[in-house]
Design a protein around this motif. Structure first.
Motif, PDB file in Angstrom:
ATOM      1  N   UNK A  95      32.921  36.018  34.049  1.00 13.69           N
ATOM      2  CA  UNK A  95      34.146  35.952  34.836  1.00 13.69           C
ATOM      3  C   UNK A  95      34.312  34.657  35.596  1.00 13.69           C
ATOM      4  N   UNK A  96      33.200  33.975  35.853  1.00 10.64           N
ATOM      5  CA  UNK A  96      33.281  32.713  36.590  1.00 10.64           C
ATOM      6  C   UNK A  96      33.146  31.497  35.683  1.00 10.64           C
ATOM      7  N   UNK A  97      32.717  31.719  34.428  1.00 12.62           N
ATOM      8  CA  UNK A  97      32.431  30.620  33.511  1.00 12.62           C
ATOM      9  C   UNK A  97      33.676  29.998  32.897  1.00 12.62           C
ATOM     10  N   UNK A  98      33.458  29.051  31.991  1.00 15.98           N
ATOM     11  CA  UNK A  98      34.578  28.272  31.433  1.00 15.98           C
ATOM     12  C   UNK A  98      35.399  29.000  30.382  1.00 15.98           C
ATOM     13  N   UNK A  99      34.853  30.049  29.764  1.00 14.43           N
ATOM     14  CA  UNK A  99      35.589  30.746  28.704  1.00 14.43           C
ATOM     15  C   UNK A  99      36.453  31.838  29.334  1.00 14.43           C
ATOM     16  N   UNK A 100      37.679  31.468  29.661  1.00  8.26           N
ATOM     17  CA  UNK A 100      38.560  32.381  30.391  1.00  8.26           C
ATOM     18  C   UNK A 100      39.181  33.440  29.503  1.00  8.26           C
ATOM     19  N   UNK A 101      39.249  33.172  28.204  1.00  5.51           N
ATOM     20  CA  UNK A 101      39.829  34.147  27.292  1.00  5.51           C
ATOM     21  C   UNK A 101      41.199  33.771  26.780  1.00  5.51           C
ATOM     22  N   UNK A 102      41.801  32.727  27.350  1.00  7.62           N
ATOM     23  CA  UNK A 102      43.113  32.291  26.890  1.00  7.62           C
ATOM     24  C   UNK A 102      43.274  30.816  27.229  1.00  7.62           C
ATOM     25  N   UNK A 133      44.397  39.075  31.980  1.00  8.50           N
ATOM     26  CA  UNK A 133      42.956  38.825  31.843  1.00  8.50           C
ATOM     27  C   UNK A 133      42.271  38.628  33.192  1.00  8.50           C
ATOM     28  N   UNK A 134      42.642  39.462  34.145  1.00  4.20           N
ATOM     29  CA  UNK A 134      41.943  39.422  35.431  1.00  4.20           C
ATOM     30  C   UNK A 134      40.442  39.598  35.183  1.00  4.20           C
ATOM     31  N   UNK A 135      39.585  38.715  35.699  1.00  2.23           N
ATOM     32  CA  UNK A 135      38.159  38.742  35.352  1.00  2.23           C
ATOM     33  C   UNK A 135      37.445  40.022  35.773  1.00  2.23           C
TER      34      UNK A 135
END
Length: 336
Positions: free
Chosen positions: A209-216, A145-147
């Protein structure tokens, strides 16, 4: 009972060699069918973006930790992978639904009479974008999950929405040369609006990409920028888009523009206002998942709205074929 036509060996060979031509030779869809097929592809291109956002917002981005399989030993999700595996695998399966919708649009466009090559090409363009984005989605998983890859994944989805919107519009108009409905100055203003909207979407991916919802739920790399600062830049760009939209509506009223551009501009303005309210509420409430998902849907609708404004600035009528008529000699009265 309707008799079943005999299928000859030649029919089978023709179907295998060129299935689209085989179908087109035996089926002529109604124009409304072609329009609905194009609209279905557009709707699914939006749905896949929203469900992709749901994957990220539920922390299920690595629910299937590898690709193209879900795990090293299983093509599908397993009970041991739980909720996150089901969410990620379900989103992967929706890609097949999207492919089916795009495939239907291609078949309907190819079978329409008269044959419209430009419409079929737009369908194939969607197909190749979907295939490219599916591969890119696999890369997103493989790189954890690279932003930056996640941002590229979303931008490619925006390109798919753009092509799908164009195909839907073209399915409802003819193939004659386009005629502008407004002057050059108005067209330039709309292109400024399109450019600002593209920047708005691009900066939005940086906020993500910089926010708190990283995806995992695990530790995932983030873009090393203060997300609140980028969010403020995103808000400034949003206000620029709103201002340009209002200015466009004012100019269109002043020049007594046709109803189409005015209606599309008014619709875009209402979408932008709704999107702005959602954006500010989510910012001041620390980005709750439900509002972020609504904001992603709104982003798609804004992009579609901007493109519809652009496409409303011209019209295309159907091409009228020159029918053969009697020659001059044939039209002269014969002498006895």
């Amino acid at each position: 009972m309707v008799p079943v036509p005999n299928v000859t060996h030649a029919d089978v060979v023709a179907a295998v060699r060129n299935p689209l031509a085989f179908i087109a030779a035996r089926w002529t869809p109604d124009p409304r069918t072609v329009q609905r097929a194009a609209l279905a592809a557009l709707v699914m291109s939006v749905v896949i973006v929203v469900t992709g956002g749901a994957v990220r917002l539920t922390g299920s981005g690595l629910g299937c930790p590898t690709w193209p399989k879900c795990t090293d030993d299983s093509l599908t999700t397993t009970s041991a992978m739980g909720f996150h595996g089901a969410i990620e695998f379900g989103n992967r399966m929706l890609t097949y639904v999207l492919c089916a919708a795009v495939g239907w649009a291609i078949i309907a466009a190819r079978s329409e009479k008269p044959y419209r090559r430009s419409l079929t090409r737009l369908g194939w363009a969607q197909f190749w974008i979907v295939m490219s984005n599916a591969i890119l989605g696999g890369i997103v998983v493989l790189v954890g999950l690279n932003p930056y890859t996640v941002a590229a994944h979303f931008l490619l989805s925006s390109a798919l929405i753009a092509v799908a919107t164009l195909m839907w519009q073209r399915s409802r108009e003819g193939d004659a040369e386009s005629k502008p409905l407004v002057g050059k100055a108005v067209q330039q203003l709309v292109w400024f609006l399109v450019t600002a909207s593209m920047l708005l979407i691009a900066v939005g991916t940086v906020v993500t990409g910089a926010g708190p919802h990283a995806g995992d739920s695990k530790e995932v790399e983030r873009i090393p920028i203060d997300w609140e600062t980028v969010a403020k830049l995103h808000a400034v760009l949003a206000w620029i888009v709103v201002t340009l939209t209002f200015a466009l509506w004012f100019v269109l009223k002043a020049v007594d523009a046709p109803k189409g551009p005015l209606d599309r501009t008014r619709e875009l303005f209402l979408i932008l206002l709704s999107q702005g309210v959602i954006g500010y509420v989510q910012y001041f409430t620390n980005l709750p998942e439900a509002l972020v998902a609504l904001h992603m849907l709104g982003s798609c609708l804004v992009w579609i709205g901007v493109l519809r404004v652009l496409l409303s600035l011209r019209e295309r009528s159907a091409v009228v074929a020159d029918l053969p008529g009697p020659s001059v000699e044939q039209s002269l009265p014969t002498r006895a």
